[in-house]
Write an enzyme that holds these catalytic residues in place. Sequence first.
Site, PDB file in Angstrom:
ATOM      1  CD  GLU A  47      -2.514   1.356   2.665  1.00 23.53           C
ATOM      2  OE1 GLU A  47      -2.857   2.491   3.060  1.00 23.53           O
ATOM      3  OE2 GLU A  47      -2.753   0.310   3.305  1.00 23.53           O
ATOM      4  NE  ARG A  51      -0.419   8.306   5.431  1.00 24.01           N
ATOM      5  CZ  ARG A  51      -0.253   7.571   6.526  1.00 24.01           C
ATOM      6  NH1 ARG A  51       0.856   7.733   7.244  1.00 24.01           N
ATOM      7  NH2 ARG A  51      -1.150   6.679   6.890  1.00 24.01           N
ATOM      8  CE  LYS A 135      -6.314   2.059   7.149  1.00 24.67           C
ATOM      9  NZ  LYS A 135      -5.543   3.035   6.355  1.00 24.67           N
TER      10      LYS A 135
END
Length: 220
Positions: A47, A51, A135
């Site tokens: 993943e 950011r 998640k």
Amino acid sequence: MTSPLPSSSAASVLDLAPVVPVVVLADATDAVPLARALVAGGLPAIEVTLRTPAALDAIRAITAEVPQAVVGAGTVLTPEQVEACTAAGAGFLVSPGWTEVLLEAMRGAGVPFLPGVSTTSEVVALLERGVREMKFFPAQAAGGTPYLRSLAGPLPQARFCPTGGIGPATAPEYLALPNVGCVGGSWMVPADAVAAGDWGRVEELARTAAGLRDADGTCR
């Protein structure tokens, strides 16, 4: 709701490996050697979080040059990001939470997705919409293993990838739960190792993480 993964025979990203590395890259040139080290260590699902400005280029590079990896995009917050990530080659999408707008965008993307939840009501709402894989974030702060264990009885159809505050000491506790398919974490991609290009260290940490669950499904 799940979708077939393009680079694996597994039916779900939750079943590719016990740990999904959560990667933050400041420099896209690190993406390919990092991904190769993680795959060599036994962690093919990666993943890359949105950011940093390098994230989309990193996803493109891994998709093009590391076919053994299943690279996904994390911290997906908007339909525009969904479109950009899938265009870059992301094989799955992960969000820290969800809204109706974001959920519909992820549903229409044609790749597996893990919307984030932290409450029972959010889990039930997703189940109503046909989404069974989620998640759980922020895992430790939102109740950790006791919380997830308490959900397994009334909501056994929900499966989770807990992420947030999980390390090598606590990961086995999560992986032992019947409703946890894998965990997300960043301890196998320490910032100093990435900055130094110490891919051997990353590979060894990944190998240890991949071994947290044995082939028969039991945790070490």
